[in-house]
Design a protein around this motif. Sequence first.
Motif, mmCIF file in Angstrom:
data_model
loop_
_atom_site.group_PDB
_atom_site.id
_atom_site.type_symbol
_atom_site.label_atom_id
_atom_site.label_comp_id
_atom_site.label_asym_id
_atom_site.label_seq_id
_atom_site.Cartn_x
_atom_site.Cartn_y
_atom_site.Cartn_z
ATOM 1 N N LEU A 37 4.399 -17.389 -16.484
ATOM 2 C CA LEU A 37 4.184 -16.259 -15.582
ATOM 3 C C LEU A 37 4.077 -16.745 -14.144
ATOM 4 C CD1 LEU A 37 1.531 -14.264 -17.652
ATOM 5 C CD2 LEU A 37 4.017 -13.960 -17.611
ATOM 6 N N ASN A 38 4.575 -15.912 -13.232
ATOM 7 C CA ASN A 38 4.546 -16.236 -11.807
ATOM 8 C C ASN A 38 3.960 -15.049 -11.043
ATOM 9 O OD1 ASN A 38 5.475 -17.991 -9.479
ATOM 10 N ND2 ASN A 38 6.502 -16.064 -8.984
ATOM 11 N N TRP A 39 2.928 -15.311 -10.260
ATOM 12 C CA TRP A 39 2.327 -14.289 -9.411
ATOM 13 C C TRP A 39 2.650 -14.609 -7.948
ATOM 14 C CZ3 TRP A 39 -0.178 -16.335 -13.645
ATOM 15 C CH2 TRP A 39 -0.531 -15.431 -14.659
ATOM 16 N N LEU A 40 3.497 -13.814 -7.334
ATOM 17 C CA LEU A 40 3.776 -13.928 -5.908
ATOM 18 C C LEU A 40 2.693 -13.121 -5.198
ATOM 19 C CD1 LEU A 40 5.515 -14.805 -3.541
ATOM 20 C CD2 LEU A 40 7.036 -12.875 -4.011
ATOM 21 N N LEU A 41 1.787 -13.844 -4.554
ATOM 22 C CA LEU A 41 0.561 -13.207 -4.078
ATOM 23 C C LEU A 41 0.856 -12.091 -3.080
ATOM 24 C CD1 LEU A 41 -1.742 -16.325 -3.619
ATOM 25 C CD2 LEU A 41 -1.386 -14.896 -5.645
ATOM 26 N N ASN A 42 0.125 -10.999 -3.223
ATOM 27 C CA ASN A 42 0.311 -9.845 -2.331
ATOM 28 C C ASN A 42 0.025 -10.218 -0.884
ATOM 29 O OD1 ASN A 42 0.840 -8.369 -4.596
ATOM 30 N ND2 ASN A 42 -1.204 -7.475 -4.751
ATOM 31 N N ASN A 43 0.782 -9.640 0.002
ATOM 32 C CA ASN A 43 0.582 -9.895 1.431
ATOM 33 C C ASN A 43 0.870 -8.609 2.200
ATOM 34 O OD1 ASN A 43 3.560 -9.888 2.010
ATOM 35 N ND2 ASN A 43 3.470 -11.672 0.629
ATOM 36 N N ASN A 44 0.875 -8.700 3.492
ATOM 37 C CA ASN A 44 1.049 -7.499 4.318
ATOM 38 C C ASN A 44 2.426 -6.861 4.154
ATOM 39 O OD1 ASN A 44 -1.517 -7.767 5.357
ATOM 40 N ND2 ASN A 44 -0.840 -9.069 7.063
ATOM 41 N N SER A 45 3.427 -7.668 3.748
ATOM 42 C CA SER A 45 4.788 -7.135 3.672
ATOM 43 C C SER A 45 5.096 -6.515 2.319
ATOM 44 C CB SER A 45 5.793 -8.261 3.950
ATOM 45 O OG SER A 45 5.600 -8.802 5.239
ATOM 46 N N TYR A 46 4.693 -7.186 1.236
ATOM 47 C CA TYR A 46 5.115 -6.733 -0.093
ATOM 48 C C TYR A 46 3.931 -6.680 -1.057
ATOM 49 C CZ TYR A 46 9.635 -8.173 1.815
ATOM 50 O OH TYR A 46 10.737 -8.328 2.607
ATOM 51 N N GLN A 47 4.070 -5.819 -2.069
ATOM 52 C CA GLN A 47 3.158 -5.759 -3.208
ATOM 53 C C GLN A 47 3.993 -6.069 -4.450
ATOM 54 O OE1 GLN A 47 -0.229 -5.157 -2.944
ATOM 55 N NE2 GLN A 47 0.167 -5.269 -0.737
ATOM 56 N N MET A 48 3.798 -7.268 -5.008
ATOM 57 C CA MET A 48 4.687 -7.747 -6.074
ATOM 58 C C MET A 48 4.004 -7.662 -7.434
ATOM 59 S SD MET A 48 7.138 -8.362 -4.074
ATOM 60 C CE MET A 48 8.301 -8.921 -5.318
ATOM 61 N N ASP A 49 4.788 -7.300 -8.445
ATOM 62 C CA ASP A 49 4.311 -7.302 -9.831
ATOM 63 C C ASP A 49 4.298 -8.732 -10.376
ATOM 64 O OD1 ASP A 49 4.171 -4.529 -9.705
ATOM 65 O OD2 ASP A 49 6.230 -4.295 -10.473
ATOM 66 N N SER A 79 7.474 -3.908 -4.380
ATOM 67 C CA SER A 79 7.871 -2.958 -3.340
ATOM 68 C C SER A 79 7.404 -3.472 -1.991
ATOM 69 C CB SER A 79 7.286 -1.574 -3.617
ATOM 70 O OG SER A 79 5.868 -1.625 -3.569
ATOM 71 N N GLY A 80 8.085 -3.009 -0.929
ATOM 72 C CA GLY A 80 7.708 -3.447 0.404
ATOM 73 C C GLY A 80 8.318 -2.558 1.464
ATOM 74 N N VAL A 81 7.862 -2.737 2.655
ATOM 75 C CA VAL A 81 8.354 -1.969 3.794
ATOM 76 C C VAL A 81 9.514 -2.735 4.421
ATOM 77 C CG1 VAL A 81 7.811 -0.994 6.055
ATOM 78 C CG2 VAL A 81 6.105 -0.953 4.204
ATOM 79 N N ASN A 92 11.823 -0.530 -3.341
ATOM 80 C CA ASN A 92 11.598 -1.444 -4.461
ATOM 81 C C ASN A 92 12.690 -2.499 -4.469
ATOM 82 O OD1 ASN A 92 9.371 0.033 -5.427
ATOM 83 N ND2 ASN A 92 10.742 1.463 -6.474
ATOM 84 N N GLY A 93 12.357 -3.691 -4.927
ATOM 85 C CA GLY A 93 13.349 -4.749 -4.968
ATOM 86 C C GLY A 93 12.840 -5.986 -5.693
ATOM 87 N N GLN A 94 13.587 -7.068 -5.555
ATOM 88 C CA GLN A 94 13.305 -8.318 -6.275
ATOM 89 C C GLN A 94 13.336 -9.489 -5.303
ATOM 90 O OE1 GLN A 94 16.357 -9.467 -9.054
ATOM 91 N NE2 GLN A 94 15.044 -10.903 -10.171
ATOM 92 N N ILE A 95 12.426 -10.424 -5.544
ATOM 93 C CA ILE A 95 12.474 -11.702 -4.830
ATOM 94 C C ILE A 95 12.740 -12.798 -5.861
ATOM 95 C CG2 ILE A 95 11.135 -13.407 -3.552
ATOM 96 C CD1 ILE A 95 9.809 -11.152 -2.083
ATOM 97 N N GLN A 96 13.807 -13.555 -5.637
ATOM 98 C CA GLN A 96 14.198 -14.636 -6.527
ATOM 99 C C GLN A 96 14.070 -15.975 -5.813
ATOM 100 O OE1 GLN A 96 17.903 -13.471 -8.976
ATOM 101 N NE2 GLN A 96 18.151 -12.399 -7.022
ATOM 102 N N GLN A 97 13.796 -17.009 -6.616
ATOM 103 C CA GLN A 97 13.713 -18.363 -6.075
ATOM 104 C C GLN A 97 14.270 -19.345 -7.107
ATOM 105 O OE1 GLN A 97 9.885 -19.357 -4.132
ATOM 106 N NE2 GLN A 97 9.123 -17.409 -4.976
ATOM 107 N N VAL A 98 14.900 -20.387 -6.628
ATOM 108 C CA VAL A 98 15.259 -21.541 -7.451
ATOM 109 C C VAL A 98 14.674 -22.769 -6.766
ATOM 110 C CG1 VAL A 98 17.120 -23.028 -8.259
ATOM 111 C CG2 VAL A 98 17.335 -20.552 -8.454
ATOM 112 N N ILE A 131 12.908 -8.695 0.466
ATOM 113 C CA ILE A 131 12.940 -8.033 -0.832
ATOM 114 C C ILE A 131 14.305 -7.413 -1.122
ATOM 115 C CG2 ILE A 131 12.151 -5.744 -0.094
ATOM 116 C CD1 ILE A 131 10.272 -5.797 -2.559
ATOM 117 N N GLN A 132 15.070 -7.150 -0.101
ATOM 118 C CA GLN A 132 16.436 -6.668 -0.290
ATOM 119 C C GLN A 132 17.429 -7.492 0.540
ATOM 120 O OE1 GLN A 132 16.636 -2.394 0.444
ATOM 121 N NE2 GLN A 132 16.126 -1.969 -1.693
ATOM 122 N N GLY A 133 17.065 -8.750 0.782
ATOM 123 C CA GLY A 133 17.909 -9.591 1.608
ATOM 124 C C GLY A 133 18.986 -10.285 0.790
#
Length: 315
Positions: A37-49, A79-81, A92-98, A131-133
């Motif tokens: 499991l991966n938690w991308l910590l919430n910040n001012n820009s996004y609220q991530m599941d 989701s984010g602004v 709503n969107g997705q953040i991916q990382q490798v 989040i939608q980049g």
Amino acid sequence: MIKKSLLAAAILALPVAAQAQSGTANPGFYVGAEGGLNWLLNNNSYQMDTGWAAGGKVGYDFVGPRVELEGLYHSNYGSGVVAFPGGFARVNGQIQQVSVMANLLYDFMPGATITPFIGAGAGVAFVDSTIQGCNMCSTQFAYQGIVGVGWNVTDAFRVSLDGRYYGTTNPGAFTNNNIMTMLSLSYKFGQPEMVAPPPPPAPAVTPPSFMVFFDWDRSNLSQQALQTIQQAANAYKTKGSARITATGHTDTSGPESYNMALSLRRANAVKDALVRDGVPAQAISVVGMGEKGLLVQTGDGVREPQNRRVEIVIQ
């Protein structure tokens, strides 16, 4: 500040942990697969599941210290602004990382069944810029600190559970702080095979035997002797096909040549009784030992009842 403290603690603990090494593990290359499991910590820009991460690793275990190369794919939805030409909107969107990381780890008690470990890593990450980049178009420096425990199922197989902080340099629109928990299975090459212990040796089988005793200077059979001979005959019949040896003995009283003949007479008396009890004569061998093979060691000329005997052995 928190991420820097965690990483520094993991790095500083490595030389201290070297003093705690114990066990008899073997060095070798290993490969593994991992996921969690991966938690991308919430910040001012996004609220991530809660998201997930999965990947693999290859490394070398020096017995205590380990070095490995690890590749992971991370995915989180939320989701984010986002700024649009007409203004800002929440989407709503997705953040991916490798991430590709070089890790340095240390196992406490590497030869034990349960092995705690710590580690730290650094490398490169390819991250979504927003989040939608664009798709993982931002290349960042990545770093992580790891604390975990391993279960050495065998010398070759290990199951590990760890918790880690993972972060990258600022990708732009959000702060990339991650907390992960990962479960992994690894296999170490070149480990000795577990060999089953040899079966215990088969117990020695002692052929059944019977003892018949005689009065001094006599070869006639007492009632007790006849009962013993009957038991020997019954034992022969239960075996089906067998051989019987009747070995006669005397005590040390009397001349040696006389005693040799007396021992043969006693052995033949037992043979005759066995034949009467149903044992074929051709299955019986007769041996005379005279004064040899005393059951009770005595000097010459001693009347010892235990030495005046015939031994019946069934094979």
